[in-house]
Scaffold this motif. Structure first.
Motif, PDB file in Angstrom:
ATOM      1  N   UNK A  28       0.842  -1.194   0.000  1.00  0.00           N
ATOM      2  CA  UNK A  28       0.000   0.000   0.000  1.00  0.00           C
ATOM      3  C   UNK A  28       0.876   1.241   0.000  1.00  0.00           C
ATOM      4  N   UNK A  29       0.611   2.136  -0.934  1.00  0.00           N
ATOM      5  CA  UNK A  29       1.363   3.379  -1.060  1.00  0.00           C
ATOM      6  C   UNK A  29       0.388   4.544  -1.091  1.00  0.00           C
ATOM      7  N   UNK A  30       0.877   5.718  -0.698  1.00  0.00           N
ATOM      8  CA  UNK A  30       0.036   6.895  -0.857  1.00  0.00           C
ATOM      9  C   UNK A  30      -0.088   7.171  -2.355  1.00  0.00           C
ATOM     10  N   UNK A  31      -1.207   7.740  -2.789  1.00  0.00           N
ATOM     11  CA  UNK A  31      -1.442   7.907  -4.239  1.00  0.00           C
ATOM     12  C   UNK A  31      -0.324   8.638  -4.977  1.00  0.00           C
ATOM     13  N   UNK A  32       0.234   9.672  -4.390  1.00  0.00           N
ATOM     14  CA  UNK A  32       1.286  10.434  -5.070  1.00  0.00           C
ATOM     15  C   UNK A  32       2.532   9.566  -5.267  1.00  0.00           C
ATOM     16  N   UNK A  34       2.592   6.268  -5.387  1.00  0.00           N
ATOM     17  CA  UNK A  34       2.251   5.238  -6.372  1.00  0.00           C
ATOM     18  C   UNK A  34       2.347   5.797  -7.781  1.00  0.00           C
ATOM     19  N   UNK A  35       1.803   6.992  -7.988  1.00  0.00           N
ATOM     20  CA  UNK A  35       1.845   7.616  -9.316  1.00  0.00           C
ATOM     21  C   UNK A  35       3.280   7.804  -9.793  1.00  0.00           C
ATOM     22  N   UNK A  36       4.141   8.274  -8.891  1.00  0.00           N
ATOM     23  CA  UNK A  36       5.538   8.506  -9.243  1.00  0.00           C
ATOM     24  C   UNK A  36       6.247   7.201  -9.583  1.00  0.00           C
ATOM     25  N   UNK A  37       6.065   6.188  -8.768  1.00  0.00           N
ATOM     26  CA  UNK A  37       6.701   4.889  -9.000  1.00  0.00           C
ATOM     27  C   UNK A  37       6.177   4.256 -10.276  1.00  0.00           C
ATOM     28  N   UNK A  38       4.872   4.302 -10.470  1.00  0.00           N
ATOM     29  CA  UNK A  38       4.269   3.716 -11.670  1.00  0.00           C
ATOM     30  C   UNK A  38       4.787   4.395 -12.928  1.00  0.00           C
ATOM     31  N   UNK A  39       4.901   5.718 -12.898  1.00  0.00           N
ATOM     32  CA  UNK A  39       5.410   6.456 -14.059  1.00  0.00           C
ATOM     33  C   UNK A  39       6.859   6.078 -14.351  1.00  0.00           C
ATOM     34  N   UNK A  40       7.674   5.948 -13.305  1.00  0.00           N
ATOM     35  CA  UNK A  40       9.088   5.589 -13.495  1.00  0.00           C
ATOM     36  C   UNK A  40       9.218   4.190 -14.084  1.00  0.00           C
ATOM     37  N   UNK A  41       8.411   3.266 -13.599  1.00  0.00           N
ATOM     38  CA  UNK A  41       8.463   1.895 -14.115  1.00  0.00           C
ATOM     39  C   UNK A  41       8.044   1.863 -15.585  1.00  0.00           C
ATOM     40  N   UNK A  42       6.970   2.561 -15.904  1.00  0.00           N
ATOM     41  CA  UNK A  42       6.500   2.596 -17.291  1.00  0.00           C
ATOM     42  C   UNK A  42       7.529   3.276 -18.198  1.00  0.00           C
ATOM     43  N   UNK A  43       8.152   4.345 -17.711  1.00  0.00           N
ATOM     44  CA  UNK A  43       9.151   5.056 -18.500  1.00  0.00           C
ATOM     45  C   UNK A  43      10.353   4.161 -18.812  1.00  0.00           C
TER      46      UNK A  43
END
Length: 62
Positions: A28-32, A34-43
């Motif tokens: 469980x992560x705070x939304x901000x 999660x968004x940052x990590x998800x963007x980095x992984x996708x990038x």
């Protein structure tokens, strides 16, 4: 929308096929964050599973 009997049967076949093959890794992560990590992984062109496998290999190098 309700699932058809054919869809339910397909779900059961799939569940039987993968039974015990995978385990969930839940965090469980705070939304901000999660968004940052998800963007980095996708990038990086990775899936979350790819990233986790890569991160574990990097930790093993220590």
């Amino acid at each position: 929308m309700a699932r058809s009997e054919a869809q339910k049967a397909a779900d059961k076949r799939y569940a039987a096929k993968i039974n015990g093959k995978y385990k969930a890794f839940i965090v469980n992560l705070i939304p901000e964050e999660w968004d940052s990590i998800d963007a980095a992984i996708k990038a990086a062109g990775m899936t979350k599973a790819d990233f986790l496998r890569w991160a574990v290999e990097e930790l093993k190098k220590r």
